[in-house]
Scaffold this motif. Structure first.
Motif, PDB file in Angstrom:
ATOM      1  N   ARG A 266      56.053  32.234  47.924  1.00 12.00           N
ATOM      2  CA  ARG A 266      56.657  33.136  46.931  1.00 12.00           C
ATOM      3  C   ARG A 266      57.742  32.310  46.224  1.00 12.00           C
ATOM      4  O   ARG A 266      58.947  32.495  46.426  1.00 12.00           O
ATOM      5  CB  ARG A 266      57.251  34.377  47.623  1.00 12.00           C
ATOM      6  CG  ARG A 266      56.213  35.149  48.448  1.00 12.00           C
ATOM      7  CD  ARG A 266      56.608  36.607  48.668  1.00 12.00           C
ATOM      8  NE  ARG A 266      57.745  36.788  49.542  1.00 12.00           N
ATOM      9  CZ  ARG A 266      57.673  36.929  50.863  1.00 12.00           C
ATOM     10  NH1 ARG A 266      56.473  36.902  51.455  1.00 12.00           N
ATOM     11  NH2 ARG A 266      58.759  37.121  51.592  1.00 12.00           N
ATOM     12  N   THR A 267      57.259  31.372  45.434  1.00 11.67           N
ATOM     13  CA  THR A 267      58.132  30.343  44.854  1.00 11.67           C
ATOM     14  C   THR A 267      59.212  30.907  43.946  1.00 11.67           C
ATOM     15  O   THR A 267      60.387  30.524  44.051  1.00 11.67           O
ATOM     16  CB  THR A 267      57.289  29.299  44.096  1.00 11.67           C
ATOM     17  OG1 THR A 267      56.187  28.902  44.918  1.00 11.67           O
ATOM     18  CG2 THR A 267      58.111  28.069  43.772  1.00 11.67           C
ATOM     19  N   LYS A 268      58.850  31.804  43.043  1.00 11.04           N
ATOM     20  CA  LYS A 268      59.827  32.363  42.110  1.00 11.04           C
ATOM     21  C   LYS A 268      60.939  33.094  42.855  1.00 11.04           C
ATOM     22  O   LYS A 268      62.119  32.970  42.532  1.00 11.04           O
ATOM     23  CB  LYS A 268      59.141  33.322  41.130  1.00 11.04           C
ATOM     24  CG  LYS A 268      58.258  32.642  40.095  1.00 11.04           C
ATOM     25  CD  LYS A 268      59.104  31.825  39.126  1.00 11.04           C
ATOM     26  CE  LYS A 268      58.239  31.100  38.099  1.00 11.04           C
ATOM     27  NZ  LYS A 268      59.051  30.123  37.321  1.00 11.04           N
ATOM     28  N   GLU A 269      60.533  33.880  43.850  1.00  7.64           N
ATOM     29  CA  GLU A 269      61.512  34.611  44.660  1.00  7.64           C
ATOM     30  C   GLU A 269      62.430  33.633  45.391  1.00  7.64           C
ATOM     31  O   GLU A 269      63.655  33.826  45.451  1.00  7.64           O
ATOM     32  CB  GLU A 269      60.778  35.504  45.672  1.00  7.64           C
ATOM     33  CG  GLU A 269      61.715  36.281  46.589  1.00  7.64           C
ATOM     34  CD  GLU A 269      60.972  36.951  47.742  1.00  7.64           C
ATOM     35  OE1 GLU A 269      60.687  38.147  47.633  1.00  7.64           O
ATOM     36  OE2 GLU A 269      60.670  36.246  48.728  1.00  7.64           O
ATOM     37  N   ALA A 270      61.832  32.552  45.938  1.00  7.36           N
ATOM     38  CA  ALA A 270      62.611  31.538  46.657  1.00  7.36           C
ATOM     39  C   ALA A 270      63.640  30.892  45.733  1.00  7.36           C
ATOM     40  O   ALA A 270      64.808  30.693  46.109  1.00  7.36           O
ATOM     41  CB  ALA A 270      61.674  30.483  47.241  1.00  7.36           C
ATOM     42  N   GLU A 271      63.210  30.574  44.507  1.00  6.49           N
ATOM     43  CA  GLU A 271      64.129  29.977  43.525  1.00  6.49           C
ATOM     44  C   GLU A 271      65.280  30.932  43.210  1.00  6.49           C
ATOM     45  O   GLU A 271      66.446  30.526  43.130  1.00  6.49           O
ATOM     46  CB  GLU A 271      63.372  29.650  42.232  1.00  6.49           C
ATOM     47  CG  GLU A 271      62.503  28.427  42.319  1.00  6.49           C
ATOM     48  CD  GLU A 271      61.842  28.095  40.990  1.00  6.49           C
ATOM     49  OE1 GLU A 271      62.226  28.711  39.964  1.00  6.49           O
ATOM     50  OE2 GLU A 271      60.956  27.228  40.979  1.00  6.49           O
ATOM     51  N   SER A 272      64.944  32.213  43.053  1.00  7.65           N
ATOM     52  CA  SER A 272      65.954  33.223  42.715  1.00  7.65           C
ATOM     53  C   SER A 272      67.003  33.349  43.820  1.00  7.65           C
ATOM     54  O   SER A 272      68.211  33.406  43.546  1.00  7.65           O
ATOM     55  CB  SER A 272      65.259  34.568  42.486  1.00  7.65           C
ATOM     56  OG  SER A 272      66.203  35.575  42.259  1.00  7.65           O
ATOM     57  N   ILE A 273      66.528  33.382  45.070  1.00  5.92           N
ATOM     58  CA  ILE A 273      67.459  33.496  46.214  1.00  5.92           C
ATOM     59  C   ILE A 273      68.356  32.269  46.282  1.00  5.92           C
ATOM     60  O   ILE A 273      69.584  32.381  46.470  1.00  5.92           O
ATOM     61  CB  ILE A 273      66.673  33.679  47.532  1.00  5.92           C
ATOM     62  CG1 ILE A 273      65.965  35.046  47.545  1.00  5.92           C
ATOM     63  CG2 ILE A 273      67.596  33.546  48.734  1.00  5.92           C
ATOM     64  CD1 ILE A 273      64.977  35.228  48.683  1.00  5.92           C
ATOM     65  N   MET A 274      67.773  31.088  46.094  1.00  5.38           N
ATOM     66  CA  MET A 274      68.555  29.850  46.142  1.00  5.38           C
ATOM     67  C   MET A 274      69.608  29.822  45.031  1.00  5.38           C
ATOM     68  O   MET A 274      70.782  29.496  45.276  1.00  5.38           O
ATOM     69  CB  MET A 274      67.627  28.645  46.001  1.00  5.38           C
ATOM     70  CG  MET A 274      66.832  28.302  47.251  1.00  5.38           C
ATOM     71  SD  MET A 274      67.814  27.458  48.515  1.00  5.38           S
ATOM     72  CE  MET A 274      68.063  25.865  47.787  1.00  5.38           C
ATOM     73  N   LEU A 275      69.195  30.161  43.821  1.00  6.10           N
ATOM     74  CA  LEU A 275      70.130  30.136  42.686  1.00  6.10           C
ATOM     75  C   LEU A 275      71.260  31.135  42.878  1.00  6.10           C
ATOM     76  O   LEU A 275      72.424  30.858  42.538  1.00  6.10           O
ATOM     77  CB  LEU A 275      69.382  30.431  41.382  1.00  6.10           C
ATOM     78  CG  LEU A 275      68.448  29.317  40.888  1.00  6.10           C
ATOM     79  CD1 LEU A 275      67.559  29.806  39.759  1.00  6.10           C
ATOM     80  CD2 LEU A 275      69.261  28.091  40.440  1.00  6.10           C
ATOM     81  N   ASN A 276      70.940  32.267  43.468  1.00  7.02           N
ATOM     82  CA  ASN A 276      71.953  33.293  43.720  1.00  7.02           C
ATOM     83  C   ASN A 276      72.988  32.783  44.734  1.00  7.02           C
ATOM     84  O   ASN A 276      74.196  32.986  44.574  1.00  7.02           O
ATOM     85  CB  ASN A 276      71.280  34.572  44.232  1.00  7.02           C
ATOM     86  CG  ASN A 276      72.272  35.718  44.338  1.00  7.02           C
ATOM     87  OD1 ASN A 276      73.065  35.955  43.433  1.00  7.02           O
ATOM     88  ND2 ASN A 276      72.249  36.422  45.467  1.00  7.02           N
TER      89      ASN A 276
END
Length: 717
Positions: free
Chosen positions: A354-364
């Motif tokens: 779930r790459t997009k979700e992973a990126e979002s969590i990391m950026l947050n």
């Protein structure tokens, strides 16, 4: 202390006998190795921890050797067989194995063919044969021994030969010559067994191999031992058996011609082939294994020490990243002190990507917390996680770096009682992410929680003798902790228990006192803590630091016993304790000669030098002398590499045949020992150590195996 024990120790370390005697006196008084190395330099003339440890171990060995010599002499004397010559031979022994060779003919034996023959009364016949009398009838003499349990002449002669065979096998001079021949001229020969389970051909090199015993490297001995244990190969020592047989026969027959000689020749041949050769071969194989074990333990210890002494990344907030595929990557945000701020999980990889979700969590997380470093564990999915993080940094122009962290032992810590007590509400994998992050902030404080044997920085560690390995690794941990010192108000009980003079119970008592009374304000207050007695205080005080306490000297490595001298020096240069570490203090001491100052103040040079160093840099961290971790922002692929490329990497492991260097690929590259210097290198540790940041050149690329060979030397164009 006897001279015969002190002299060989001094000789082996190339130090004076006085240094050995003084060190042993200090140890006998109950002083610890770190305390002696740091605060009694004037007594030992500056010996370090390793030298003191070797003195301690050698002294124990020499005492053991001396006792065994006395026991053997007494046991032989009880049999009425101790001569002046045997006494001298025993006294001349430098190893326990030499003493055992002398004692072998006299010791009580288990049931053998020789003891059976002696029980049948055939010893006199054997002695008669060995007299080498001329013009005698051997069969006629043997007939005198025929009885119920010796029915024939052949039985009588066979029994006598068995006794002579064992006598030849036990002969100390014969064994010495066999040993010398095997050690200096023998070759270790390995052959593949017809049926084995080495499907991956791990031991292919040893299917048909031979090498001089004298040149065998430790890692090859360990590999051969393991292959033999797994029943892949059979191992033997090839040497000049005929020469040894002829020499032994001449020793027993004295080159005479008489009727007994053929029987003695047969007996001596049997004794050497059946008993002595296999016995000495076993001894040499055991010694080779012991030597290899010691070398491996030495390598393991050296690597562990460098890993423990990696410089901390101070004043940095870190995101711990524990990579995984199926179960997701666990994240832990840690503040500058190691306190957990946030736990999360992302699924950037297959099979649940779930790459997009992973990126979002990391950026947050990176937006919410001022994270400077992402610490990625080097286990499963490490390089895939590195690629994910590098892409995130690149795509979003983030002002953050990442580093690859050895996660050796992280899972061991995560499942431990200590981790459960520290984080009772977290899962094992979440604790692992915290451990990875903390290894960047303070490697020593985190790695101390893990059994040293679980930190994989050696070779064949699972084949090593557990007790000996534990002793050496525990010593390394103690040495590292005391070299760095600890903040008595923040250190865990796991860290404190390794401080000189403290035990697990004392460490817990200090932590309990802190919890009940608040911060410890000065070193003198330590004396009020239950279980901290006068000796514990003496040994520990200098290694326990108190920052922002009542006494500025308490934050330094100066021992309280030297405070008066330190204050005298400060006053002499118009300085106060609070001025330590300032430019003014450094400028004031710029032209000071420690020897002249020592003479003037009636103190020793070592203590004066240590005090001056502490005044110049009171908060100096011993670990600052080593390379800090490499921080990266982009990923490297094998396809990016070309022969001759120059790269920067971190040494992850040092073994007998080379060093493994992390250059940012999936697998660490190998720098073979032959590619380290233009001159001959005895061992890779002469050139590199774990944690070193090194410049390397790509020497070879194996696309099929996805492996890279590196060189510390620029490639010739």
């Amino acid at each position: 202390m006897e001279q015969m024990i002190i002299t060989p120790i001094a000789k082996s370390l190339n130090i004076s006998e006085k240094q050995v005697v003084n060190t042993l006196d200090l140890l006998e008084q109950g002083n610890t190795v770190p305390f002696i190395a740091r605060y009694r330099k004037e007594v030992t003339n500056g010996l370090d921890e390793e030298q003191i440890r070797v003195i301690q171990e050698n002294y124990a060995y020499q005492l053991n050797l001396k006792k065994r010599k006395e026991d053997v002499a007494r046991l032989i004397e009880q049999q009425g067989k101790l001569t002046e010559e045997i006494k001298k031979q025993i006294e001349a022994c430098e190893k326990l194995s030499q003493v055992e060779d002398i004692y072998r003919p006299y010791q009580q034996k288990r049931k053998t063919r020789a003891t059976d023959a002696q029980a049948k009364g055939l010893a006199p016949l054997a002695e008669w044969l060995l007299k080498l009398l001329p013009n005698v009838n051997v069969a006629q003499e043997a007939a005198n021994y025929i009885k119920e349990d010796v029915p024939t002449i052949q039985d009588a002669l066979q029994g006598a030969k068995d006794i002579i065979a064992e006598k030849a096998s036990d002969d100390a001079e014969i064994r010495k010559r066999i040993r010398n021949s095997m050690e200096h001229y023998g070759r270790l020969v390995t052959k593949e067994k017809k049926k084995h389970e080495d499907t991956k051909k791990v031991y292919k090199m040893y299917y048909d191999y031979n090498e001089r015993i004298s040149t065998l490297a430790s890692h090859r001995i360990m590999a051969i031992d393991r292959a033999e244990k797994e029943k892949v190969i059979q191992v033997s020592i090839d040497f000049d058996e005929d020469y040894q047989l002829n020499w032994a026969i001449q020793r027993f027959t004295k080159k005479r011609q008489c009727p007994a000689v053929p029987y003695i020749e047969e007996a001596v041949q049997d004794g050497l082939k059946r008993l002595a050769f296999p016995s000495v071969e076993r001894e040499i194989r055991n010694e080779l294994s012991e030597r290899a074990h010691e070398q491996s333990i030495e390598v393991f210890s050296m690597n562990l020490e460098k890993l423990l002494l990696q410089p901390p990344m101070k004043q940095k907030m870190v995101l711990g990243f524990d990579p995984a595929f199926r179960t997701g990557c666990k994240l832990a945000v840690i503040d500058e002190t190691g306190k957990l701020l946030k736990i999360s999980v992302i699924y950037p990889h297959q099979p649940n990507a779930r790459t997009k979700e992973a990126e979002s969590i990391m950026l947050n997380l990176l937006k919410t917390y001022p994270i400077k470093i992402i610490a990625i564990g080097n286990g499963t999915a490490s390089r895939e996680s590195e690629a994910f993080v590098a892409k995130l940094i690149r795509d979003h122009h983030l002002a953050v770096s990442y580093t690859i962290v050895s996660e050796a032992g992280a899972s061991v810590y995560s499942a431990s009682k200590l981790a459960r007590e520290e984080f009772p509400d977290l899962q094992v994998e979440q604790r692992s992410a915290i451990s990875i992050a903390r290894r960047v902030i303070d490697p020593l404080a985190e790695l101390i929680k893990i059994d040293p044997q679980s930190i994989g920085v050696g070779q064949y560690q699972h084949d090593l003798p557990t007790k000996r390995l534990k002793e050496r690794l525990d010593f390394v941990v103690t040495k590292a902790v005391n070299r760095v010192g600890v903040n008595v108000n923040t250190a865990s009980s796991e860290l404190l228990k390794n401080i000189s003079g403290l035990s697990a119970a004392t460490a817990k008592s200090i932590v309990t006192y802190r919890e009940d009374h608040g911060e410890i304000r000065n070193r003198i207050e330590l004396k009020q803590i239950p279980k901290v007695g006068a000796k514990s205080f003496e040994q520990a005080a200098g290694f326990l630091r108190i920052e922002d306490g009542d006494e500025p000297l308490d934050r330094t490595s100066i021992h309280p016993e030297s405070y008066a001298l330190a204050k005298k020096i400060l006053a002499q240069f118009a300085l106060t304790p609070s001025m330590m570490g300032s430019e003014e203090a450094r400028a004031s001491l710029e032209k000071v000669t420690s020897s002249a100052l020592a003479k003037e103040l009636g103190a020793d040079v070592y203590t004066i030098e240590d005090i001056l160093d502490a005044i110049r840099s009171p908060l100096r961290d011993y670990r600052e002398r080593y390379d800090a971790p490499i921080l990266r922002s982009d990923v490297l692929e094998l396809e990016d590499l070309h022969i001759g490329d120059e790269l920067e990497g971190v040494v992850r492991n040092v073994v007998d045949f080379g060093a493994f260097v992390d250059i940012g690929l999936h697998e660490d590259g190998l720098v073979h020992i032959s590619k380290m210097r233009r001159q001959r290198v005895q061992h890779p540790s002469e050139v590199v150590a774990v944690g070193d940041v090194v410049k390397v050149w790509v020497y070879n690329i194996d696309q099929e195996k996805q492996k890279v060979q590196l060189s510390l030397l620029p490639l010739q164009k």
